[in-house]
Design an enzyme around this catalytic site. Structure first.
Site, PDB file in Angstrom:
ATOM      1  N   GLY A  12      26.010  95.029  -1.038  1.00 31.25           N
ATOM      2  CA  GLY A  12      24.848  95.545  -0.313  1.00 31.25           C
ATOM      3  C   GLY A  12      25.146  96.733   0.580  1.00 31.25           C
ATOM      4  O   GLY A  12      24.434  96.983   1.544  1.00 31.25           O
ATOM      5  N   LEU A  87      17.921  92.205 -15.385  1.00 30.83           N
ATOM      6  CA  LEU A  87      16.884  93.120 -15.902  1.00 30.83           C
ATOM      7  C   LEU A  87      15.555  92.775 -15.221  1.00 30.83           C
ATOM      8  O   LEU A  87      15.202  91.594 -15.109  1.00 30.83           O
ATOM      9  CB  LEU A  87      16.764  92.931 -17.419  1.00 30.83           C
ATOM     10  CG  LEU A  87      15.859  93.909 -18.170  1.00 30.83           C
ATOM     11  CD1 LEU A  87      16.392  95.327 -18.031  1.00 30.83           C
ATOM     12  CD2 LEU A  87      15.759  93.533 -19.634  1.00 30.83           C
ATOM     13  N   HIS A 104      21.952 104.334 -10.287  1.00 35.29           N
ATOM     14  CA  HIS A 104      22.984 104.049 -11.291  1.00 35.29           C
ATOM     15  C   HIS A 104      24.192 104.934 -10.984  1.00 35.29           C
ATOM     16  O   HIS A 104      24.019 106.143 -10.725  1.00 35.29           O
ATOM     17  CB  HIS A 104      22.439 104.338 -12.699  1.00 35.29           C
ATOM     18  CG  HIS A 104      23.407 103.990 -13.763  1.00 35.29           C
ATOM     19  ND1 HIS A 104      23.683 102.683 -14.123  1.00 35.29           N
ATOM     20  CD2 HIS A 104      24.212 104.774 -14.516  1.00 35.29           C
ATOM     21  CE1 HIS A 104      24.611 102.685 -15.067  1.00 35.29           C
ATOM     22  NE2 HIS A 104      24.954 103.935 -15.324  1.00 35.29           N
TER      23      HIS A 104
HETATM   24  C1  GRF Z   1      26.477 100.663  -6.673  1.00 35.05           C
HETATM   25  O1  GRF Z   1      27.640 101.182  -7.247  1.00 35.05           O
HETATM   26  C2  GRF Z   1      25.285 101.081  -7.474  1.00 35.05           C
HETATM   27  O2  GRF Z   1      25.466 102.273  -8.179  1.00 35.05           O
HETATM   28  C3  GRF Z   1      25.133  99.980  -8.462  1.00 35.05           C
HETATM   29  O3  GRF Z   1      25.546  98.805  -7.805  1.00 35.05           O
HETATM   30  C4  GRF Z   1      26.444  99.150  -6.761  1.00 35.05           C
HETATM   31  C5  GRF Z   1      25.917  98.547  -5.504  1.00 35.05           C
HETATM   32  O4  GRF Z   1      26.906  98.570  -4.551  1.00 35.05           O
HETATM   33  N1  GRF Z   1      23.766  99.887  -8.901  1.00 35.05           N
HETATM   34  P1  GRF Z   1      26.540  97.914  -3.121  1.00 35.05           P
HETATM   35  O5  GRF Z   1      26.259  96.446  -3.364  1.00 35.05           O
HETATM   36  O6  GRF Z   1      25.327  98.642  -2.615  1.00 35.05           O
HETATM   37  O7  GRF Z   1      27.756  98.164  -2.291  1.00 35.05           O
END
Ligand code: GRF
Length: 194
Positions: A12, A87, A104
């Site tokens: 998070g 999803l 992403h």
């Molecule tokens: C990030 O790398 C994002 O690109 C992907 O999930 C990860 C989330 O990281 N969708 P965090 O939980 O916000 O540290």
């Protein structure tokens, strides 16, 4: 008031940046943090900001009413996926047209789709030999990583970069741009209704 529900499955760190960035915003608030993992660190982080949390399982996510009923209490009108690994079901995409965004950790349409998350992405980027990678913020539709692109930022992939160093550089871009991009989208929504 724009009320956001953030969906996250893990640490998070992006959710935290978004919450911090929007604290005190007069028209936008993070009202709820949703996770499919009851042990996700994002839940304790949300609680430390006095933000309500909701832990769901796959059946509740798939249920056409369960989440929508929880959302109606606030009401939630925008969804942010910040490291959410499931999803998003079609019924939820249908209820929130152009109101669900995802980040992403690569430059879509390359290195996207089912199974392409976390280190899988950065390993694929390294192995491909591409000279740059980055982030993509996009609207969410019912297929993984295929909604229209809102924002992209890139960083170089150097010969001595490893998947781990690439991940670090990409996460920095995420922390730099995701919250501001969400605020920009919602400010536009707010202006359009004024
Ligand atoms: C990030 O790398 C994002 O690109 C992907 O999930 C990860 C989330 O990281 N969708 P965090 O939980 O916000 O540290």
């Amino acid at each position: 008031m724009e009320r956001i529900a953030i969906f996250a499955s893990g640490t998070g760190s992006n959710a935290k940046k978004i919450i911090e960035h929007l604290q005190g915003h007069p028209d936008i608030e993070v009202s709820l943090v949703v996770s499919n993992n009851k042990n996700a660190k994002v839940l304790d982080m949300a609680r430390s900001f006095n933000i309500q949390t909701l832990v769901i399982d796959k059946a509740q996510l798939k249920d056409n009413n369960y989440i929508l009923e929880k959302f109606s209490i606030f009401p939630i009108n925008f969804i942010v996926l910040a490291g959410f690994l499931l999803l998003v079901p079609r019924y939820l995409v249908g209820k929130f047209p152009k109101s669900i965004v995802n980040i992403h950790p690569a430059l879509l349409p390359q290195f996207g789709g089912k199974g392409m998350y976390g280190m899988n992405v950065h390993k694929a980027v390294k192995e491909s030999g591409v000279k740059e990678t980055g982030i993509t913020i996009h609207y969410v539709n019912e297929k993984y990583d295929e909604g229209s692109i809102i924002f992209q930022a890139s960083c170089p992939v150097l010969p001595d970069d490893t998947p781990e160093s690439i991940a670090k550089n990409v996460l920095k871009l995420e922390h730099e741009h995701f919250a501001k991009t969400i605020e920009r989208i919602l400010n536009k929504n707010l202006d359009s209704v004024k």
